[in-house]
Design a protein around this motif. Sequence first.
Motif, mmCIF file in Angstrom:
data_model
loop_
_atom_site.group_PDB
_atom_site.id
_atom_site.type_symbol
_atom_site.label_atom_id
_atom_site.label_comp_id
_atom_site.label_asym_id
_atom_site.label_seq_id
_atom_site.Cartn_x
_atom_site.Cartn_y
_atom_site.Cartn_z
ATOM 1 N N ASP A 44 0.082 2.242 2.054
ATOM 2 C CA ASP A 44 -0.554 3.497 1.639
ATOM 3 C C ASP A 44 -1.304 3.372 0.298
ATOM 4 O O ASP A 44 -0.959 4.035 -0.680
ATOM 5 C CB ASP A 44 0.501 4.603 1.548
ATOM 6 N N PRO A 45 -2.338 2.535 0.264
ATOM 7 C CA PRO A 45 -2.990 2.220 -1.002
ATOM 8 C C PRO A 45 -4.056 3.234 -1.427
ATOM 9 O O PRO A 45 -4.664 3.899 -0.601
ATOM 10 C CB PRO A 45 -3.681 0.889 -0.680
ATOM 11 N N ALA A 46 -4.279 3.295 -2.738
ATOM 12 C CA ALA A 46 -5.412 4.028 -3.309
ATOM 13 C C ALA A 46 -6.092 3.108 -4.304
ATOM 14 O O ALA A 46 -5.480 2.158 -4.809
ATOM 15 C CB ALA A 46 -4.926 5.293 -4.002
ATOM 16 N N ASP B 272 4.256 -5.649 1.254
ATOM 17 C CA ASP B 272 4.797 -5.921 -0.091
ATOM 18 C C ASP B 272 3.737 -5.563 -1.137
ATOM 19 O O ASP B 272 2.942 -6.401 -1.573
ATOM 20 C CB ASP B 272 5.167 -7.409 -0.163
ATOM 21 N N PHE B 273 3.713 -4.292 -1.531
ATOM 22 C CA PHE B 273 2.648 -3.773 -2.372
ATOM 23 C C PHE B 273 2.532 -4.499 -3.710
ATOM 24 O O PHE B 273 1.423 -4.824 -4.167
ATOM 25 C CB PHE B 273 2.841 -2.265 -2.603
ATOM 26 N N CYS C 229 -3.259 1.114 -6.552
ATOM 27 C CA CYS C 229 -1.923 1.703 -6.708
ATOM 28 C C CYS C 229 -1.544 2.371 -5.395
ATOM 29 O O CYS C 229 -2.336 2.396 -4.454
ATOM 30 C CB CYS C 229 -1.915 2.720 -7.858
ATOM 31 N N ARG C 230 -0.332 2.899 -5.342
ATOM 32 C CA ARG C 230 0.050 3.661 -4.154
ATOM 33 C C ARG C 230 -0.586 5.038 -4.248
ATOM 34 O O ARG C 230 -0.790 5.578 -5.331
ATOM 35 C CB ARG C 230 1.573 3.802 -4.104
ATOM 36 N N ARG C 231 -0.891 5.618 -3.068
ATOM 37 C CA ARG C 231 -1.519 6.945 -3.094
ATOM 38 C C ARG C 231 -0.657 7.970 -3.809
ATOM 39 O O ARG C 231 -1.163 8.857 -4.501
ATOM 40 C CB ARG C 231 -1.824 7.407 -1.673
ATOM 41 N N SER D 1 -9.340 6.289 -1.112
ATOM 42 C CA SER D 1 -8.346 5.743 -0.175
ATOM 43 C C SER D 1 -9.066 4.842 0.812
ATOM 44 O O SER D 1 -10.253 4.593 0.665
ATOM 45 C CB SER D 1 -7.641 6.868 0.587
ATOM 46 N N GLN D 2 -8.331 4.391 1.838
ATOM 47 C CA GLN D 2 -8.948 3.548 2.856
ATOM 48 C C GLN D 2 -9.946 4.352 3.675
ATOM 49 O O GLN D 2 -9.656 5.466 4.088
ATOM 50 C CB GLN D 2 -7.895 3.034 3.829
#
Length: 337
Positions: free
Chosen positions: A183-185, A236-237, A300-302, A325-326
């Motif tokens: 869930d990346p930003a 593995d963020f 970072c994470r969203r 975001s994606q």
Amino acid sequence: DRGSAGWATAVAHPNIALIKYWGKRDEHLILPRVDSLSMTLDLFPTTTRVRLDHEAGHDEVTLNGRPAKGEKLRRVVAFLDLVRKRAGLTSKAVVASENTVPTGAGLASSASGFAALAVAAAAAHGLDLDATALSRLARRGSGSAARSLFGGFAVWHAGTDSGTAEQADLGSYAEPVAVGDIDPALVIAVVDAGPKTTPSRAAMRRTVETSPLYEPWAVSSGDDLAQMRAALRAGDFETVGEIAERNALGMHATMLAARPAVRYLSPATLTVLDRVLLLREDGVPAYATMDAGPNVKVLCRRADADRVAEAVREAAPAGSVLVASQGPGARLLPGSG
Ligand code: PMV
């Protein structure tokens, strides 16, 4: 029926590399030295319409309503020449491209621009190409455009030089990458919206030709990619972020060691990098990446994006901050014919 097509409209989004494309092995075919990996964004699409005009004596290209000139026009015409040759057609084209990146946002639009142009031009010329072939074609406009054909994460294969030029061309395209639950930003810190000091093409060439750090980085970037793909698959963020940051800093190190040096990083860039380190010390997984300019993109994470954006805004109060975001891959809009 695409065979008798005459016009088409396509939309594509920009992408940001987490494993960088830096250095070409063939400037004409735009074959890269290294594999790269990116995330396509959900911000700032480019929409491009291509219409064949049997009467016209030359291509007509408008970018955000203004006639394209100079190098920009030359690159689009060269790209259209390539498409015409493949299609066996000679008609000139009318190209209208609308780019939604705010003027001076300091974000390159060549990736979304050539991805949208590849999709629209191929359809308008009646070429029935799959996503792989469209990615190869987009690459000829701007290397990073090969990746914007795909949504989410994409890897662009450098390919090999074992065969003919045609075989080398066939081996270099992007494709989607499997990603676990991360869930990346990307928090984009625009610290300087001014035009680039050195265009990426010239900077890449100088780096490959003169930097003693280039070869070691290219080798380690291959390892970075393999580890990045494993970390993405595993969701593995932290590892994804660490690899992205070290790969980007390494790329900038190759440029700093070029003769003369190419330096895109500014004092404001370093201030944001310091802030990213502090965020990590505070337990927020945030990792920086920079391209051919001073702006910083923070992965970072969203769920942490608002906090990261606020920290970055504080660190670079003169700049502006965007959260992405994606986003989706390039696509043809309905009604083309
Ligand atoms: O596609 P180009 O020629 O604009 O090169 C882009 C290079 C970087 O943005 C610096 C890295 C990358 O992989 O996108």
